[in-house]
Design a protein around this motif. Structure first.
Motif, PDB file in Angstrom:
ATOM      1  N   UNK A  16       0.809  -1.224   0.000  1.00 26.69           N
ATOM      2  CA  UNK A  16       0.000   0.000   0.000  1.00 26.69           C
ATOM      3  C   UNK A  16       0.843   1.276   0.000  1.00 26.69           C
ATOM      4  N   UNK A  17       2.157   1.140   0.157  1.00 25.29           N
ATOM      5  CA  UNK A  17       3.033   2.321   0.179  1.00 25.29           C
ATOM      6  C   UNK A  17       2.897   3.103  -1.119  1.00 25.29           C
ATOM      7  N   UNK A  18       2.799   4.441  -0.981  1.00 18.65           N
ATOM      8  CA  UNK A  18       2.736   5.351  -2.129  1.00 18.65           C
ATOM      9  C   UNK A  18       1.553   5.077  -3.044  1.00 18.65           C
ATOM     10  N   UNK A  19       0.409   4.718  -2.448  1.00 13.82           N
ATOM     11  CA  UNK A  19      -0.814   4.437  -3.212  1.00 13.82           C
ATOM     12  C   UNK A  19      -1.983   5.195  -2.592  1.00 13.82           C
ATOM     13  N   UNK A  20      -3.130   5.091  -3.226  1.00 14.31           N
ATOM     14  CA  UNK A  20      -4.346   5.672  -2.673  1.00 14.31           C
ATOM     15  C   UNK A  20      -4.641   5.100  -1.286  1.00 14.31           C
ATOM     16  N   UNK A  21      -4.360   3.823  -1.105  1.00 17.42           N
ATOM     17  CA  UNK A  21      -4.614   3.197   0.194  1.00 17.42           C
ATOM     18  C   UNK A  21      -3.811   3.878   1.296  1.00 17.42           C
ATOM     19  N   UNK A  22      -2.571   4.229   1.026  1.00 20.89           N
ATOM     20  CA  UNK A  22      -1.770   4.935   2.022  1.00 20.89           C
ATOM     21  C   UNK A  22      -2.331   6.340   2.254  1.00 20.89           C
ATOM     22  N   UNK A  23      -2.719   7.020   1.179  1.00 26.10           N
ATOM     23  CA  UNK A  23      -3.282   8.365   1.298  1.00 26.10           C
ATOM     24  C   UNK A  23      -4.527   8.371   2.182  1.00 26.10           C
ATOM     25  N   UNK A  24      -5.396   7.365   2.003  1.00 29.52           N
ATOM     26  CA  UNK A  24      -6.632   7.283   2.780  1.00 29.52           C
ATOM     27  C   UNK A  24      -6.423   6.546   4.106  1.00 29.52           C
ATOM     28  N   UNK A  25      -5.215   6.114   4.378  1.00 31.09           N
ATOM     29  CA  UNK A  25      -4.846   5.400   5.606  1.00 31.09           C
ATOM     30  C   UNK A  25      -5.621   4.090   5.763  1.00 31.09           C
ATOM     31  N   UNK A  26      -5.856   3.411   4.635  1.00 28.36           N
ATOM     32  CA  UNK A  26      -6.508   2.104   4.647  1.00 28.36           C
ATOM     33  C   UNK A  26      -5.496   1.059   5.077  1.00 28.36           C
ATOM     34  N   UNK A  27      -5.918   0.216   6.017  1.00 27.05           N
ATOM     35  CA  UNK A  27      -5.031  -0.804   6.572  1.00 27.05           C
ATOM     36  C   UNK A  27      -5.750  -2.150   6.575  1.00 27.05           C
ATOM     37  N   UNK A  28      -5.120  -3.178   5.999  1.00 32.54           N
ATOM     38  CA  UNK A  28      -5.654  -4.533   6.064  1.00 32.54           C
ATOM     39  C   UNK A  28      -5.370  -5.052   7.470  1.00 32.54           C
ATOM     40  N   UNK A  29      -6.404  -5.531   8.158  1.00 35.18           N
ATOM     41  CA  UNK A  29      -6.209  -5.895   9.567  1.00 35.18           C
ATOM     42  C   UNK A  29      -6.473  -7.359   9.894  1.00 35.18           C
ATOM     43  N   UNK A  30      -7.190  -8.097   9.036  1.00 34.62           N
ATOM     44  CA  UNK A  30      -7.462  -9.502   9.343  1.00 34.62           C
ATOM     45  C   UNK A  30      -7.924 -10.199   8.077  1.00 34.62           C
ATOM     46  N   UNK A  31      -7.674 -11.511   8.022  1.00 40.85           N
ATOM     47  CA  UNK A  31      -8.211 -12.311   6.931  1.00 40.85           C
ATOM     48  C   UNK A  31      -8.341 -13.746   7.388  1.00 40.85           C
ATOM     49  N   UNK A  32      -9.171 -14.468   6.656  1.00 46.28           N
ATOM     50  CA  UNK A  32      -9.378 -15.881   6.909  1.00 46.28           C
ATOM     51  C   UNK A  32      -9.491 -16.599   5.586  1.00 46.28           C
ATOM     52  N   UNK A  33     -10.029 -17.792   5.615  1.00 52.36           N
ATOM     53  CA  UNK A  33     -10.103 -18.633   4.425  1.00 52.36           C
ATOM     54  C   UNK A  33     -10.891 -17.982   3.292  1.00 52.36           C
ATOM     55  N   UNK A  34     -11.916 -17.189   3.625  1.00 52.68           N
ATOM     56  CA  UNK A  34     -12.751 -16.610   2.561  1.00 52.68           C
ATOM     57  C   UNK A  34     -13.142 -15.155   2.827  1.00 52.68           C
ATOM     58  N   UNK A  35     -12.330 -14.425   3.599  1.00 47.55           N
ATOM     59  CA  UNK A  35     -12.649 -13.023   3.869  1.00 47.55           C
ATOM     60  C   UNK A  35     -11.375 -12.223   4.106  1.00 47.55           C
ATOM     61  N   UNK A  36     -11.508 -10.919   3.970  1.00 46.13           N
ATOM     62  CA  UNK A  36     -10.445  -9.978   4.292  1.00 46.13           C
ATOM     63  C   UNK A  36     -11.106  -8.757   4.912  1.00 46.13           C
ATOM     64  N   UNK A  37     -10.508  -8.202   5.953  1.00 50.39           N
ATOM     65  CA  UNK A  37     -11.042  -7.010   6.622  1.00 50.39           C
ATOM     66  C   UNK A  37      -9.999  -5.899   6.578  1.00 50.39           C
ATOM     67  N   UNK A  38     -10.459  -4.710   6.224  1.00 53.14           N
ATOM     68  CA  UNK A  38      -9.614  -3.516   6.245  1.00 53.14           C
ATOM     69  C   UNK A  38     -10.340  -2.454   7.057  1.00 53.14           C
ATOM     70  N   UNK A  39      -9.576  -1.455   7.491  1.00 54.03           N
ATOM     71  CA  UNK A  39     -10.192  -0.336   8.196  1.00 54.03           C
ATOM     72  C   UNK A  39      -9.622   0.969   7.651  1.00 54.03           C
ATOM     73  N   UNK A  40     -10.407   2.027   7.847  1.00 48.34           N
ATOM     74  CA  UNK A  40     -10.011   3.360   7.399  1.00 48.34           C
ATOM     75  C   UNK A  40     -10.502   4.359   8.432  1.00 48.34           C
ATOM     76  N   UNK A  41      -9.637   5.292   8.855  1.00 49.49           N
ATOM     77  CA  UNK A  41     -10.103   6.311   9.804  1.00 49.49           C
ATOM     78  C   UNK A  41     -11.036   7.296   9.114  1.00 49.49           C
TER      79      UNK A  41
END
Length: 140
Positions: A16-41
């Motif tokens: 996510x470095x130097x991308x829109x995700x970094x600009x918006x402070x999006x962070x991947x925080x957890x995943x499992x076999x069939x899901x992924x969770x991210x958060x954004x302030x």
């Protein structure tokens, strides 16, 4: 060799470095076999003019987590992922805290994937529900 959860999330952070995700402070925080969770302030970076979460920022969060979910569940040595369509229904506004996006697969095909992304606030209220179609294309 399969990476640990910690190593996979660390790789996501580096990607996510130097991308829109970094600009918006999006962070991947957890995943499992069939899901992924991210958060954004939720702060002035993602506000619309009247001081609440912008729907475009929510859609960017949803597309980021959905595309990344497709990415971590394919062979990235052979394929790359692109989002091809997103829809978002915004149900509630948010002024502060975090929003969380949980991407789960509706369809996980070899070429196309369909994901549902539920965006919730700190109190687990449903803020938006999104659908994302992605495509896995061969690397040349």
């Amino acid at each position: 060799m399969q990476l640990s959860k910690k190593d996979t999330l660390e790789r996501a952070k580096l990607a996510c470095k130097n991308t829109l995700m970094e600009t918006l402070q999006i962070e991947m925080i957890d995943f499992g076999e069939d899901f992924l969770i991210a958060r954004m302030p939720v702060n002035s970076r993602v506000y619309q003019p009247d001081g609440v979460l912008h729907g475009g920022a929510t859609a960017a969060l949803a597309e980021s987590v959905g595309s990344f979910a497709s990415h971590i569940f394919i062979d990235t040595d052979k394929f790359f992922v692109r989002g091809i369509e997103i829809s978002a229904n915004h149900l509630k506004s948010v002024k502060e805290g975090f929003v969380y996006a949980k991407a789960t697969f509706i369809h996980k095909g070899r070429t196309t994937q369909l994901l549902e992304i539920r965006v919730t606030d700190d109190a687990d209220n449903l803020i938006s529900i999104c659908k994302l179609s992605t495509i896995a294309l061969p690397k040349k």
